[in-house]
Design a protein around this motif. Structure first.
Motif, PDB file in Angstrom:
ATOM      1  N   VAL A 544      -3.280  20.586  24.665  1.00 33.20           N
ATOM      2  CA  VAL A 544      -3.699  19.361  23.976  1.00 33.20           C
ATOM      3  C   VAL A 544      -2.464  18.519  23.678  1.00 33.20           C
ATOM      4  O   VAL A 544      -1.593  18.943  22.919  1.00 33.20           O
ATOM      5  CB  VAL A 544      -4.458  19.686  22.670  1.00 33.20           C
ATOM      6  CG1 VAL A 544      -4.858  18.380  21.975  1.00 33.20           C
ATOM      7  CG2 VAL A 544      -5.699  20.515  22.982  1.00 33.20           C
ATOM      8  N   PRO A 545      -2.356  17.336  24.278  1.00 36.17           N
ATOM      9  CA  PRO A 545      -1.153  16.519  24.073  1.00 36.17           C
ATOM     10  C   PRO A 545      -0.965  16.153  22.605  1.00 36.17           C
ATOM     11  O   PRO A 545      -1.914  15.834  21.895  1.00 36.17           O
ATOM     12  CB  PRO A 545      -1.442  15.253  24.906  1.00 36.17           C
ATOM     13  CG  PRO A 545      -2.488  15.660  25.881  1.00 36.17           C
ATOM     14  CD  PRO A 545      -3.304  16.704  25.201  1.00 36.17           C
ATOM     15  N   GLY A 546       0.280  16.245  22.138  1.00 42.96           N
ATOM     16  CA  GLY A 546       0.607  15.764  20.806  1.00 42.96           C
ATOM     17  C   GLY A 546       0.344  16.726  19.676  1.00 42.96           C
ATOM     18  O   GLY A 546       0.600  16.400  18.517  1.00 42.96           O
ATOM     19  N   ILE A 547      -0.177  17.919  19.960  1.00 44.70           N
ATOM     20  CA  ILE A 547      -0.426  18.896  18.893  1.00 44.70           C
ATOM     21  C   ILE A 547       0.477  20.098  19.115  1.00 44.70           C
ATOM     22  O   ILE A 547       0.525  20.673  20.206  1.00 44.70           O
ATOM     23  CB  ILE A 547      -1.903  19.330  18.849  1.00 44.70           C
ATOM     24  CG1 ILE A 547      -2.794  18.138  18.500  1.00 44.70           C
ATOM     25  CG2 ILE A 547      -2.094  20.444  17.832  1.00 44.70           C
ATOM     26  CD1 ILE A 547      -4.248  18.489  18.329  1.00 44.70           C
ATOM     27  N   ALA A 548       1.196  20.478  18.085  1.00 43.43           N
ATOM     28  CA  ALA A 548       2.115  21.614  18.161  1.00 43.43           C
ATOM     29  C   ALA A 548       1.686  22.679  17.162  1.00 43.43           C
ATOM     30  O   ALA A 548       1.483  22.396  15.979  1.00 43.43           O
ATOM     31  CB  ALA A 548       3.541  21.160  17.863  1.00 43.43           C
ATOM     32  N   VAL A 549       1.539  23.905  17.638  1.00 43.96           N
ATOM     33  CA  VAL A 549       1.206  25.043  16.773  1.00 43.96           C
ATOM     34  C   VAL A 549       2.446  25.912  16.647  1.00 43.96           C
ATOM     35  O   VAL A 549       2.961  26.423  17.643  1.00 43.96           O
ATOM     36  CB  VAL A 549       0.042  25.867  17.354  1.00 43.96           C
ATOM     37  CG1 VAL A 549      -0.308  27.019  16.412  1.00 43.96           C
ATOM     38  CG2 VAL A 549      -1.179  24.985  17.593  1.00 43.96           C
ATOM     39  N   PRO A 550       2.978  26.098  15.444  1.00 41.52           N
ATOM     40  CA  PRO A 550       4.203  26.892  15.264  1.00 41.52           C
ATOM     41  C   PRO A 550       4.021  28.329  15.751  1.00 41.52           C
ATOM     42  O   PRO A 550       2.917  28.898  15.679  1.00 41.52           O
ATOM     43  CB  PRO A 550       4.448  26.844  13.760  1.00 41.52           C
ATOM     44  CG  PRO A 550       3.677  25.661  13.271  1.00 41.52           C
ATOM     45  CD  PRO A 550       2.490  25.554  14.167  1.00 41.52           C
ATOM     46  N   GLN A 551       5.111  28.930  16.196  1.00 46.51           N
ATOM     47  CA  GLN A 551       5.058  30.303  16.689  1.00 46.51           C
ATOM     48  C   GLN A 551       4.619  31.261  15.595  1.00 46.51           C
ATOM     49  O   GLN A 551       3.918  32.244  15.870  1.00 46.51           O
ATOM     50  CB  GLN A 551       6.424  30.703  17.235  1.00 46.51           C
ATOM     51  CG  GLN A 551       6.437  32.057  17.934  1.00 46.51           C
ATOM     52  CD  GLN A 551       5.521  32.080  19.155  1.00 46.51           C
ATOM     53  OE1 GLN A 551       5.517  31.144  19.944  1.00 46.51           O
ATOM     54  NE2 GLN A 551       4.730  33.141  19.293  1.00 46.51           N
TER      55      GLN A 551
END
Length: 587
Positions: A544-551
């Motif tokens: 999903v472009p523009g969404i970052a889920v932290p490790q």
């Protein structure tokens, strides 16, 4: 020839101009990317059309270059052929003149860029100047700067052309049936603007047909310049993939010519849909000095209805203004034709006592679902929950957007979230192309103008709307500078609140605010999404472009195993508590 043209405008009888080129060429040469491509692919057809108009009595023919500026040609992958197309057009018109043996004038046709966005003289003016330079260099006698809907753009185009050319210029605008332009500018006011320019004649072309052209001419009388009238044959329609024009009789155009001449027109011809038959009728009427059969009957303008009394702010607007903690749940409309299930779900959310609003997606992930505005109308009517429908310019023209928004407003929808929308190729319609006449910033401008009592192009509507306009913003965007710039432009355009993409790390919000230079100028509704599994987190992060889920979130879901849904919910609740502690106004 240039001197003789100006002298004829001043002292001689009206000049008969030619008619439409595009429809005739497109019908004669299948597969053209644009009519101007015929200059290279089918030059004999271009010469034949010119010659047919000369035989019909045209004394002024226009080059087949209306859409041959570099910007328009680029849309058809023809920008590298810019000079060849324009040069060939002049050569073919001159060839038709030589073959006919008649002393006709050749006008270099220069049309607008054809873009709905605001005209920028600094970047667009050189495009007109470039085309004018080529046309003059190849030997046209005058320049026809025509079919402009915006008087500011025409003024800028004429000024740019005048910087590179001393040829006579005929400047023409396209008016609606009320003799108005974009921005609600009337023909009389437009004529006054154009009269200050260094042009040989001004007037009207294209449009809804002869009657609309005559209405504009009547308003442009006594402007101090010769007038021109070259209308469409009438309103076009689409039949079997072809543009079809009404069967306007030559006699009707003969009467139009008589009326135009009586109103002071010194150039009379036709535009889209007109053929040599109409031009011959114009020639015969003007040659015979035909008088109008009856006085010009100008229709009275439609009178707007009295506006309703001003409305109060929406519950959402009041809550955000008061700094209340707002909870809104995002809903996807159904893929089928029944809303019963979504109505029941909304009632459940309402009855929980924790949810005040619902926002309704507009074909999310570019997959067809029930329209968000229509869905919102029923949800509000049957549940009493105030909605925030998403609206995207992907699926409708500006006119279509205005239509559905006005209808939704009449049914009580007031909150609107203006979003760009997922591009069609990511969904179920890989061959589809989005409409995107405006982007999300343009959509905010459209909504703001409706609130001011006018449509997107500045024409008055019956009564102003009272939309509470929101926009999307993504604090975790890859290009944060671009996101901040677009957010500022959205706010400047009229946005009153914003909703963020789902946030899984509040550090993204902090970086966004730092880049913004402080808190958001409008209230933010922050997106919180409880992830249910490691696989879901990985898909969201990677696809999903523009969404970052932290490790650390991915690792927590992985370690939870079967309890991942509960862990995902607890992580979301933790973010909510942190948001509440940071700022009561953040939601």
């Amino acid at each position: 020839m240039a001197t003789s043209f100006v002298e004829r405008l001043r002292t001689g009888p009206p000049i008969v101009a030619d008619g439409g080129m595009g429809a005739l060429l497109s019908g004669a040469v299948p597969g053209l990317r644009c009519p101007e491509e015929a200059n290279l692919r089918a030059p004999e057809s271009v010469v034949a059309v010119h010659a047919s108009y000369i035989r019909a009595g045209a004394e002024l023919i226009e080059t087949n270059t209306f859409g041959a500026n570099r910007r328009k040609l680029a849309k058809h992958m023809l920008e590298d052929e810019f000079e060849r197309i324009n040069s060939a057009a002049v050569r073919l018109a001159r060839e038709a003149r030589e073959v006919s043996g008649r002393d006709v004038w050749i006008g270099g046709s220069i049309g607008p860029l054809g873009e709905l966005e605001v005209f920028d003289p600094a970047s667009h003016g050189p495009l007109y100047a470039e085309q004018a330079s080529v046309l003059e260099g190849r030997g046209v006698d005058l320049l026809m700067v025509e079919t402009f809907f915006d008087v500011d753009e025409l003024v800028a185009a004429v000024e740019a052309v005048r910087e590179v050319s001393s040829l006579p210029i005929v400047a023409m605008l396209t008016f609606d049936e009320d003799a108005e332009l974009t921005g609600g500018v009337g023909a009389r006011e437009a004529a006054a603007r154009l009269a200050d320019l260094d042009v040989a004649a001004i007037g009207t072309n294209h449009g809804a047909g002869p009657h609309a052209a005559l209405t504009a001419l009547a308003a442009m009388e006594n402007c101090g310049l010769p007038l021109a009238a070259l209308p469409n044959i009438g309103l076009a329609s689409l039949v079997g993939g072809r543009v079809v024009y009404p069967h306007s009789t030559p006699e009707y155009f003969a009467e139009f010519a008589a009326q135009a001449a009586a109103l002071g027109a010194r150039i009379v011809g036709g535009c889209c849909g007109t053929t040599p038959a109409q031009i011959e009728a114009i020639h015969e009427a003007l040659t015979a000095g035909r008088a109008p059969a009856a006085p010009l009957d100008v229709d009275e303008r439609e009178q707007p209805l009295a506006p309703p009394a001003p409305e109060g702010a929406t519950r959402l607007a009041r809550a955000l203004e008061d700094g209340e903690w707002v909870v809104c749940v995002e809903l996807d409309p159904p893929k089928g034709g029944s809303l019963d299930g979504l109505v029941e779900a909304t009632k459940t959310l309402r009855d929980s006592g924790h949810v005040q609003f619902v926002d309704v997606n507009d074909n999310p992930m570019a997959r067809a679902r029930m329209n968000a505005l229509m869905t919102s109308i029923r949800l509000q009517r049957e549940t009493g929950v105030e909605t925030i429908p998403h609206v995207t310019p992907r699926d409708a023209t500006v006119m279509g957007l205005e239509g559905v928004l006005l209808g939704a407003h009449a049914e009580g929808v007031r909150n609107v979230l203006a979003v760009t929308g997922d591009p069609p190729h990511v969904g179920d319609y890989p061959g589809s192309r989005g409409v995107y006449e405006v982007d999300s910033i343009g959509l905010v401008q459209l909504l703001a103008r409706l609130n001011e009592g006018e449509d997107y192009v500045g024409k008055a509507i019956d009564a102003p709307t009272s939309f509470f306009v929101g926009v999307a913003v993504n604090p975790s965007a890859d290009d944060l500078d671009l996101e901040v710039d677009r957010f500022r432009r959205k706010v400047a355009a009229g946005a009153r609140f914003a909703m963020t993409q789902a946030l899984f790390d509040l550090a993204h919000l902090e970086r966004f605010q730092e880049r913004l230079g402080g808190p958001s100028p409008v209230p933010l509704l922050l997106g919180v999404w409880p992830l249910r599994s490691r696989a879901m987190a990985l898909r969201i992060h990677n696809e999903v472009p523009g969404i970052a889920v932290p490790q650390r979130v991915i690792d927590a879901l992985d370690a939870a195993g079967a309890s991942a849904p509960q862990v995902g919910l607890e992580l979301a609740q933790r973010r909510l508590r942190r948001l509440a502690a940071r700022s009561p106004a953040s939601t």
